[in-house]
Design a protein around this motif. Structure first.
Motif, short mmCIF file in Angstrom:
data_model
loop_
_atom_site.label_atom_id
_atom_site.label_comp_id
_atom_site.label_asym_id
_atom_site.label_seq_id
_atom_site.Cartn_x
_atom_site.Cartn_y
_atom_site.Cartn_z
N ARG A 221 0.84 -1.20 0.00
CA ARG A 221 0.00 0.00 0.00
C ARG A 221 0.88 1.26 0.00
N GLY A 222 1.96 1.20 0.76
CA GLY A 222 2.89 2.33 0.78
C GLY A 222 3.50 2.57 -0.59
N GLN A 223 3.81 1.50 -1.29
CA GLN A 223 4.36 1.63 -2.65
C GLN A 223 3.34 2.31 -3.57
N ASP A 224 2.09 1.90 -3.48
CA ASP A 224 1.05 2.51 -4.32
C ASP A 224 0.90 4.01 -4.04
N ILE A 225 0.95 4.37 -2.76
CA ILE A 225 0.83 5.79 -2.38
C ILE A 225 2.00 6.58 -2.93
N PHE A 267 9.75 -0.35 11.07
CA PHE A 267 10.24 0.88 11.70
C PHE A 267 10.93 1.77 10.67
N HIS A 268 11.74 1.16 9.82
CA HIS A 268 12.44 1.91 8.78
C HIS A 268 11.44 2.61 7.86
N PHE A 269 10.42 1.87 7.46
CA PHE A 269 9.42 2.45 6.56
C PHE A 269 8.66 3.57 7.27
N GLY A 270 8.43 3.39 8.57
CA GLY A 270 7.76 4.43 9.35
C GLY A 270 8.58 5.71 9.42
N LEU A 271 9.89 5.57 9.60
CA LEU A 271 10.76 6.76 9.61
C LEU A 271 10.63 7.53 8.30
N MET A 272 10.56 6.80 7.20
CA MET A 272 10.44 7.44 5.89
C MET A 272 9.09 8.14 5.74
N ILE A 273 8.06 7.56 6.32
CA ILE A 273 6.73 8.18 6.27
C ILE A 273 6.76 9.54 6.97
N TYR A 274 7.30 9.56 8.19
CA TYR A 274 7.32 10.81 8.96
C TYR A 274 8.27 11.83 8.36
N ALA A 275 9.37 11.36 7.78
CA ALA A 275 10.27 12.28 7.08
C ALA A 275 9.57 12.91 5.89
N GLY A 276 8.77 12.11 5.19
CA GLY A 276 8.02 12.62 4.04
C GLY A 276 7.02 13.69 4.43
N ILE A 277 6.35 13.50 5.57
CA ILE A 277 5.41 14.52 6.06
C ILE A 277 6.15 15.83 6.31
N GLY A 278 7.33 15.75 6.92
CA GLY A 278 8.13 16.95 7.16
C GLY A 278 8.56 17.62 5.87
N ASN A 279 8.95 16.81 4.88
CA ASN A 279 9.37 17.36 3.58
C ASN A 279 8.22 18.10 2.90
N TYR A 280 7.02 17.53 2.99
CA TYR A 280 5.87 18.17 2.37
C TYR A 280 5.54 19.49 3.08
N GLY A 281 5.72 19.50 4.40
CA GLY A 281 5.48 20.73 5.14
C GLY A 281 6.41 21.85 4.70
N VAL A 282 7.68 21.52 4.50
CA VAL A 282 8.65 22.50 4.01
C VAL A 282 8.25 22.98 2.62
N ALA A 283 7.84 22.04 1.77
CA ALA A 283 7.45 22.39 0.40
C ALA A 283 6.25 23.34 0.39
N ILE A 284 5.29 23.11 1.29
CA ILE A 284 4.13 24.00 1.39
C ILE A 284 4.57 25.41 1.74
#
Length: 335
Positions: A221-225, A267-284
């Motif tokens: 599911r993460g891959q699809d997203i 856990f590794h995949f979770g770290l990437m999820i939260y890092a992605g949220i932060g990256n999107y926040g910066v982009a906004i």
């Protein structure tokens, strides 16, 4: 100056940053040790060894601080979470791109951390983390350029004269969309495509070797997203005739033997999820187009919902270590 730390208690920020760093570095040690079992390029091997040394140093220093402060050392990740004898799952090219992404995340994290640290020994620790990560990132950038596999953001024409925005359409898509992207918007789109491409590659690899059906489905599911997000971001670059970074899923082998525990992979995949949220926040914060801001906001909401599933699986398997918390005054009053 507070050079004597004996009577200076760690702040909530300092305790949490050290705890999170310990968790991340204990995971990185397992990952880097496995990478080093399957490597041919001596230049890449040298950088991997350097990255491993840094993570090991961080873990030892944090353990020492926590012991002196009487703080429980996290379990993190150990040799039980890695199988060094597992077949090769990634190529040498993947190792380089993986480390480059991790170094980028480290630079952003340590830069934010240092500004919130006051106790001098902790500040010195994170300052050294930042400096060593800058050096690591510099070496990785050099090697990626030398090997011709660096994915640099595209170039734009140099400004030749002073100009001022004349219409609100520069900001508001509904008033007649501004087709041209700003340099910052391009940089963030390019970076977020790359991080999502790393996410798809990790999802491909981990889904091949995951033992749990629930975790396998979560990864797929993460891959699809991630693929959907790549498509959205790529459309903006393509509308401006700008190149889109290439995928590197081909750098994953066909091995189905797991080098990592399901706990570590999740856990590794979770770290990437939260890092992605932060990256999107910066982009906004750096975007000036309303349609781009709307897309980022919409995708952040989707990732936040996805992160709930991550937390639920971790909790169900008793893998989610509780981070440092403030005192619950209501519970204390009841007791």
């Amino acid at each position: 100056m507070e050079n004597n730390h004996e009577n200076v208690k760690l702040t909530a920020a300092e305790t949490s940053y050290l705890w999170n760093t310990y968790m991340g570095d204990s995971m990185a040690i397992c990952v880097f040790k496995y990478f080093l079992e399957h490597i041919e390029d001596e230049d890449v091997k040298s950088i991997l060894n350097h990255a491993l040394d840094l993570s090991q140093e961080h873990v030892v220093m944090i353990e020492d601080m926590f012991t002196k402060e009487g703080i429980q050392i996290p379990q993190g990740f150990t040799e039980q979470d890695v199988n060094l004898k597992a077949k090769r799952l990634f190529s040498d090219v993947f190792y380089l791109k993986y480390m480059k992404n991790m170094a980028k995340g480290g630079l952003e994290t340590y830069g934010r951390i240092v500004s919130n640290i006051y106790r001098q020994d902790v500040r010195s620790f994170f300052s050294k983390c930042l400096t060593s990560t800058i050096e690591l990132d510099t070496e990785l950038s050099r090697l990626l350029l030398e090997k011709g596999i660096a994915m640099r953001p595209p170039s734009i024409p140099y400004p030749q004269k002073l100009e001022f925005v004349q219409k609100q359409s520069f900001l508001l898509e509904g008033l007649g969309r501004r087709e041209a992207l700003t340099g910052a918007e391009i940089a963030n789109l390019h970076a977020n495509i790359q991080t999502n491409q790393l996410g798809t590659s990790i999802a491909v690899a981990f889904s091949q070797v995951a033992q749990s059906k629930k975790i396998l489905n979560f990864l797929l599911r993460g891959q699809d997203i991630a693929l959907k997000h790549i498509k959205v971001f790529s459309s903006y670059l393509e509308m401006n005739s700008l190149p889109v970074p290439m995928s590197f899923d081909q750098e994953v082998t066909d091995s189905t033997e797991s080098p990592f525990s399901d706990k570590l992979m999740l856990f590794h995949f979770g770290l990437m999820i939260y890092a992605g949220i932060g990256n999107y926040g910066v982009a906004i914060s750096e975007s000036r187009r309303s349609d781009l801001v709307v897309d980022y906001s919409r995708l952040v909401a989707e990732v936040l919902k996805f992160s709930e599933d991550f937390a639920n699986i971790m909790i169900a398997n008793e893998w989610l270590e509780q981070p440092p918390l403030a005192a619950n005054r209501k519970d204390l009053a009841k007791d």
